[in-house]
Scaffold this active site. Structure first.
Site, short mmCIF file in Angstrom:
data_model
loop_
_atom_site.label_atom_id
_atom_site.label_comp_id
_atom_site.label_asym_id
_atom_site.label_seq_id
_atom_site.Cartn_x
_atom_site.Cartn_y
_atom_site.Cartn_z
CE1 TYR A 144 80.82 45.13 94.91
CE2 TYR A 144 79.56 44.68 92.93
CZ TYR A 144 80.24 45.57 93.74
OH TYR A 144 80.35 46.88 93.36
CG ASP A 239 72.39 40.63 94.37
OD1 ASP A 239 72.01 40.66 93.18
OD2 ASP A 239 73.32 41.34 94.80
CE LYS A 267 75.67 42.40 86.73
NZ LYS A 267 76.81 43.19 86.38
N1 HOZ Z 1 81.29 44.70 89.54
C1 HOZ Z 1 81.14 44.30 88.18
C2 HOZ Z 1 81.43 42.87 87.99
N2 HOZ Z 1 80.92 41.97 88.93
C3 HOZ Z 1 82.05 45.12 87.30
C4 HOZ Z 1 81.29 46.09 86.53
C5 HOZ Z 1 82.14 46.92 85.57
O1 HOZ Z 1 83.31 47.13 85.83
O2 HOZ Z 1 81.60 47.34 84.57
#
Ligand code: HOZ
Length: 429
Positions: A144, A239, A267
């Site tokens: 992802y 990534d 992050k």
């Molecule tokens: N896509 C995020 C986890 N891999 C989720 C982020 C969120 O919901 O804060």
């Protein structure tokens, strides 16, 4: 455990926000029940609006490697807020953070700050397409890379959790330019590059997959990606939004000794505030405006609050022994979890690199998207809800990583292992 205040807020939230949330996985759709609404958090503990405390292994999905509300980070943000929250002009804080990031991450000479990992990846793809004059992008199933249009094809994270691997609304001529391959399968990569290498702008990969649960690259996989992309004149994009400053100060590229052309981050480098970044060698990054002609901009890019928090975070992580301590804590937790499943006769697979880890409820070896999809997600839901009852909060999906912080105590880890044993036993019924 009383959760009526969370449930009440969720029913109100659903009236004014899609599904009651601002990011889909938070809605708990994959595990059932109403999501908890958070009131406050400190250290390794979050407290919901009903006054329940939980030992937290989500850590805001990775950024909070130093725990919640770390005093140094809170002070840095407070100090900066009094001086102004955004200028839309350059500050010394941005130079400081860029210097720290460039020094730590092997492949970087130059870094551009943006506001999220998604934005970093979208910009990196444009850069790769701009440099090569080619359109096609290669990604891996279950990885992802944020919600940019080119990448929502067989993607991990929320799409995998909610069982919607592809996303409507993506222009088909763009989706066609994204080629998906199974993670860890270098033969397929070679075949694809032999056939279409001259049309491929970039291959993007999570060097340690973290959005279908944690999946380690098989030995030689990343090195082979480096060779294949180089030969084809395509760019290799790592990534490292999750792994950057998580698995080591220099990220996964430092651990595996592979140098990508572009690295995307987010992050941790924002210390818990919204941030993203992408960078590479000077030759690559000189294509970005205003030096080059690949355009990318942002009013809040390099935001002083995020830069202040990020600087403090990197300083905390640069202290001696931090990653060793994270390794020990995470090993202790995962060993405890392994003993639990063994003693209860449950089939589970464990993966871990440093302080990111997963427990998969399957008897299949975990290597890619197809293998994680063999997990018993009903069992996971029961386990998740049981853990919540026991005061432990993990990501509400089988297909997300767990994260340890520097401030989880031995006692909290032991409590977690015991809570996990009870939740597993209850899930068995
Ligand atoms: N896509 C995020 C986890 N891999 C989720 C982020 C969120 O919901 O804060």
């Amino acid at each position: 455990m009383k959760r009526s205040n969370s449930s009440r807020l969720f029913s109100i939230a659903k009236k004014v926000m899609p599904g009651g949330v601002n990011s889909p996985v938070r809605a708990f759709n994959a595990v059932g029940g109403d999501p908890i609404f958070i009131q406050k958090a400190k250290g390794a503990c979050i407290t919901d609006v009903d006054g329940n405390d939980f030992i937290d292994y989500v850590g805001s999905w990775g950024p909070l490697i130093a725990g919640h509300a770390h005093p140094n980070i809170v002070s840095a943000i407070t100090r900066q807020a009094q001086l102004g929250t955004s200028y839309g002009a350059t500050t010394e804080l941005e130079i400081e953070l860029a210097e720290k990031v460039v020094q730590a991450v092997p492949s970087l000479d130059v870094v551009r700050m943006v506001n999220s990992g998604t934005e970093a990846v979208m910009s990196a793809l444009r850069l790769a397409r701009g440099i090569t004059g080619r359109d096609k992008i290669v990604k891996f199933e279950g990885c992802y890379h944020g919600h940019g249009d080119s990448l929502l094809v067989k993607a991990g994270s929320g799409l995998l959790s909610l069982g919607t691997p592809d996303c409507p609304g993506i222009v088909s001529s763009l989706a066609e330019k994204t080629l998906n391959l199974p993670y860890n399968n270098i033969e397929k990569v070679r075949e694809l590059f032999d056939a279409q290498g001259k049309d491929i702008a970039a291959l993007i990969v999570e060097p340690i997959a973290g959005n279908m649960g944690v999946i380690l690259p098989q030995p030689g996989f990343l090195k082979a990606l480096r060779e294949v992309t180089q030969k084809a004149g395509a760019l290799l994009i790592f990534d490292e939004v999750i792994t950057g400053f998580r698995v080591s100060l220099g990220g996964a590229q430092k651990i595996y000794g592979v140098t990508p052309d572009i690295t995307c981050m987010g992050k941790i480098i924002g210390g818990g505030l919204p941030v993203g970044a992408y960078g590479g060698s000077r030759a690559v990054m000189d294509h970005i405006s205003p030096v080059g002609s690949v355009y990318q901009a942002g009013t809040l890019s390099g935001n002083p609050l995020a830069m202040a928090a990020g600087n403090e975070m990197i300083d905390l992580l640069s202290q001696t022994g931090v990653y060793e301590s994270l390794e020990q804590k995470s090993e202790k937790l995962c060993e405890g979890l392994k003993n639990n499943v063994a003693s209860l006769g449950i089939s589970a697979q464990f993966t871990r690199v440093g302080s990111m880890f997963s427990m998969f409820f399957t008897d299949q070896k975990i290597a890619d998207y197809d293998s994680v999809k063999t997990c018993d997600t009903n069992f996971f839901s029961k386990y998740f809800n049981g853990l919540l009852e026991e005061g432990v909060y993990i990501a509400p999906s089988q297909f997300e990583a767990g994260f340890m912080s520097t401030v989880h105590t031995d006692e909290e880890i032991s409590l977690t292992i015991e809570a996990s044993r009870k939740a597993l036993a209850a899930a068995l019924g």
